[in-house]
Write a protein that holds these residues in place. Structure first.
Motif, PDB file in Angstrom:
ATOM      1  N   ILE A  38      -8.219  -6.260  36.486  1.00 10.99           N
ATOM      2  CA  ILE A  38      -8.658  -7.088  37.618  1.00 10.99           C
ATOM      3  C   ILE A  38      -9.581  -6.283  38.531  1.00 10.99           C
ATOM      4  CG2 ILE A  38      -7.852  -8.217  39.736  1.00 10.99           C
ATOM      5  CD1 ILE A  38      -5.240  -8.874  38.062  1.00 10.99           C
ATOM      6  N   TYR A  39      -9.155  -5.064  38.868  1.00 11.96           N
ATOM      7  CA  TYR A  39      -9.973  -4.208  39.739  1.00 11.96           C
ATOM      8  C   TYR A  39     -11.342  -3.941  39.098  1.00 11.96           C
ATOM      9  CZ  TYR A  39      -6.456  -2.950  43.272  1.00 11.96           C
ATOM     10  OH  TYR A  39      -5.571  -2.988  44.323  1.00 11.96           O
ATOM     11  N   ARG A  40     -11.337  -3.686  37.762  1.00 15.10           N
ATOM     12  CA  ARG A  40     -12.601  -3.406  37.066  1.00 15.10           C
ATOM     13  C   ARG A  40     -13.512  -4.626  37.075  1.00 15.10           C
ATOM     14  NH1 ARG A  40     -13.864  -4.705  32.186  1.00 15.10           N
ATOM     15  NH2 ARG A  40     -11.694  -5.069  31.558  1.00 15.10           N
ATOM     16  N   LYS A  41     -12.956  -5.793  36.775  1.00  9.34           N
ATOM     17  CA  LYS A  41     -13.758  -7.012  36.715  1.00  9.34           C
ATOM     18  C   LYS A  41     -14.329  -7.398  38.086  1.00  9.34           C
ATOM     19  CE  LYS A  41     -11.593  -9.272  32.700  1.00  9.34           C
ATOM     20  NZ  LYS A  41     -10.863 -10.477  32.264  1.00  9.34           N
ATOM     21  N   LEU A  42     -13.530  -7.216  39.120  1.00  4.98           N
ATOM     22  CA  LEU A  42     -13.961  -7.619  40.461  1.00  4.98           C
ATOM     23  C   LEU A  42     -14.747  -6.529  41.177  1.00  4.98           C
ATOM     24  CD1 LEU A  42     -10.804  -9.540  41.773  1.00  4.98           C
ATOM     25  CD2 LEU A  42     -12.806 -10.424  40.577  1.00  4.98           C
ATOM     26  N   GLY A  43     -14.724  -5.313  40.614  1.00  7.93           N
ATOM     27  CA  GLY A  43     -15.454  -4.219  41.242  1.00  7.93           C
ATOM     28  C   GLY A  43     -14.848  -3.763  42.550  1.00  7.93           C
ATOM     29  N   VAL A  44     -13.497  -3.760  42.617  1.00  8.05           N
ATOM     30  CA  VAL A  44     -12.805  -3.335  43.837  1.00  8.05           C
ATOM     31  C   VAL A  44     -11.923  -2.132  43.508  1.00  8.05           C
ATOM     32  CG1 VAL A  44     -12.826  -5.661  44.795  1.00  8.05           C
ATOM     33  CG2 VAL A  44     -10.848  -4.914  43.449  1.00  8.05           C
ATOM     34  N   SER A  45     -11.482  -1.440  44.551  1.00  5.19           N
ATOM     35  CA  SER A  45     -10.658  -0.247  44.331  1.00  5.19           C
ATOM     36  C   SER A  45      -9.452  -0.181  45.240  1.00  5.19           C
ATOM     37  CB  SER A  45     -11.506   1.017  44.524  1.00  5.19           C
ATOM     38  OG  SER A  45     -12.055   1.044  45.827  1.00  5.19           O
ATOM     39  N   SER A  46      -9.167  -1.246  45.995  1.00 10.57           N
ATOM     40  CA  SER A  46      -8.011  -1.241  46.891  1.00 10.57           C
ATOM     41  C   SER A  46      -7.481  -2.662  47.052  1.00 10.57           C
ATOM     42  CB  SER A  46      -8.384  -0.683  48.265  1.00 10.57           C
ATOM     43  OG  SER A  46      -9.234  -1.589  48.955  1.00 10.57           O
ATOM     44  N   LYS A  47      -6.242  -2.747  47.553  1.00  5.67           N
ATOM     45  CA  LYS A  47      -5.650  -4.070  47.784  1.00  5.67           C
ATOM     46  C   LYS A  47      -6.427  -4.830  48.858  1.00  5.67           C
ATOM     47  CE  LYS A  47      -1.149  -4.511  47.750  1.00  5.67           C
ATOM     48  NZ  LYS A  47       0.279  -4.501  48.173  1.00  5.67           N
ATOM     49  N   ILE A  48      -6.908  -4.106  49.864  1.00  5.34           N
ATOM     50  CA  ILE A  48      -7.677  -4.751  50.939  1.00  5.34           C
ATOM     51  C   ILE A  48      -8.933  -5.397  50.367  1.00  5.34           C
ATOM     52  CG2 ILE A  48      -9.036  -4.319  53.014  1.00  5.34           C
ATOM     53  CD1 ILE A  48      -6.999  -2.147  53.723  1.00  5.34           C
ATOM     54  N   ALA A  49      -9.656  -4.646  49.525  1.00  3.61           N
ATOM     55  CA  ALA A  49     -10.879  -5.187  48.914  1.00  3.61           C
ATOM     56  C   ALA A  49     -10.548  -6.360  47.995  1.00  3.61           C
ATOM     57  CB  ALA A  49     -11.602  -4.085  48.145  1.00  3.61           C
TER      58      ALA A  49
END
Length: 335
Positions: free
Chosen positions: A45-56
């Protein structure tokens, strides 16, 4: 969001649950998967969405864990007298005297009655419940107050997911309960919404100090400290900086921050004990003895939640090591 890599139905469920604050184990139980599988989904999920934290992640999903239908946000902008009352209550709630706390609680409840969908009232009462929880020596009462603080903060966030005081109160309550990772999510979000929130600044430095990141605590604390105006946040921030410099082996700056607390002599007893502990750790016995000779301090034991926060922490080890010596010094000065 990366449209070329959409989330699968399962990944969307995992993302939503995780953004709502559920743990890997809770998500696994709800979806009938193993915690390891949930963790793997979250990496994708993080990779697909390009995020690195729960906040993002929360921002990418268009929510902060308090989504769904809710009443419109009430900001009191059209009720000037109530807005002024609210701001005065916020200020009083951060004071340490019982009289100020009682007045603040009365104002928050009055506003709650008049504006039941105003998040600020619940956030204010949550902050006060958390403060009462950390201060009480009765363990069952502390647990009940901590639960009340969490419930009120959650109510506030369901009304307004961007209420800074609610994120601060929730983050503080989670820290008091020993869940530093979840606490950090809320404190970081509070600072993203309002980077001038001094209690949120303090809590961020507190979390860095207590999770073995003195370098980060020093970097943030020194920056925040320059603009701090709230004396109630200033003293604990000074103590966290003293501890962070001590753990980073910068003895001179550790001693300077500890001595600044004793020089001002405005902090509550536990911070005085902490500052003395730093100086004794650095073998600056004469400074502590001189302070003890001139000042009477009512030495108090850590409350149940204070012990819970600092269990397995270098901070509590430091204070425990020097407690007997400090008691002797203040006993000699009183005789």
């Amino acid at each position: 969001m990366n449209e070329n890599a959409p989330l699968t139905q399962t990944e969307r469920k995992v993302a939503d649950h995780y953004a709502d604050g559920a743990s890997f184990k809770e998500i696994a139980t709800q979806l009938g998967r193993s915690p390891h599988t949930v963790r793997s989904h979250l990496k994708n999920i993080y990779r697909k969405l390009g995020v690195s934290s729960k906040i993002a992640l929360r921002k990418e999903l268009g929510a902060t864990g308090y989504g769904g239908s809710r009443p419109p946000v009430i900001n009191l902008s059209e009720a000037r007298e109530d807005r002024a009352l609210y701001q005065s209550a916020r200020k009083l709630a951060r004071n340490c005297t019982k009289a100020d706390q009682d007045v603040a609680a009365g104002i928050f409840r009055e506003l709650q009655d008049r504006h039941p969908n105003f998040s600020g009232s619940y956030a204010g009462l949550s902050f006060m419940a958390g403060g009462a929880a950390i201060a009480t020596a009765d363990a069952p009462a502390a647990s009940a107050l901590l639960e009340e603080a969490t419930t009120l903060a959650d109510k506030s966030l369901r009304l307004n997911r961007f209420d800074v005081d609610a994120h601060l109160s929730m983050g503080r309550a989670l820290a008091f309960d020993g869940d530093f990772a979840a606490s950090d999510d809320h404190i970081r979000f509070a600072l993203e919404c309002d980077d001038s929130s001094e209690w949120s600044q303090y809590m961020r430095v507190f979390l860095m100090t207590h999770t073995g990141k003195p370098g980060e605590a020093i970097r943030l604390g020194e920056a925040f400290r320059k603009t701090m105006r709230d004396t109630h946040a200033l003293e604990p921030m000074s103590f966290e900086l003293g501890c962070a410099y001590l753990f980073a082996k910068d003895w001179e700056k550790a001693a300077a921050w500890a001595w600044s607390i004793l020089e001002r002599n405005r902090a509550h007893a536990l911070l005085i004990i902490g500052a003395c502990s730093i100086l004794l750790e650095l073998k600056q016995f004469s400074k502590v003895a001189a302070f003890a000779k001139k000042n009477r301090v009512s030495l108090c034991d850590p409350t149940p939640l204070q012990r819970n926060i600092q269990s397995n922490s270098m901070v509590v080890d430091l204070m425990t090591r020097h407690r007997g010596h400090i008691e002797d010094l203040f006993a000699d000065s009183a005789s």
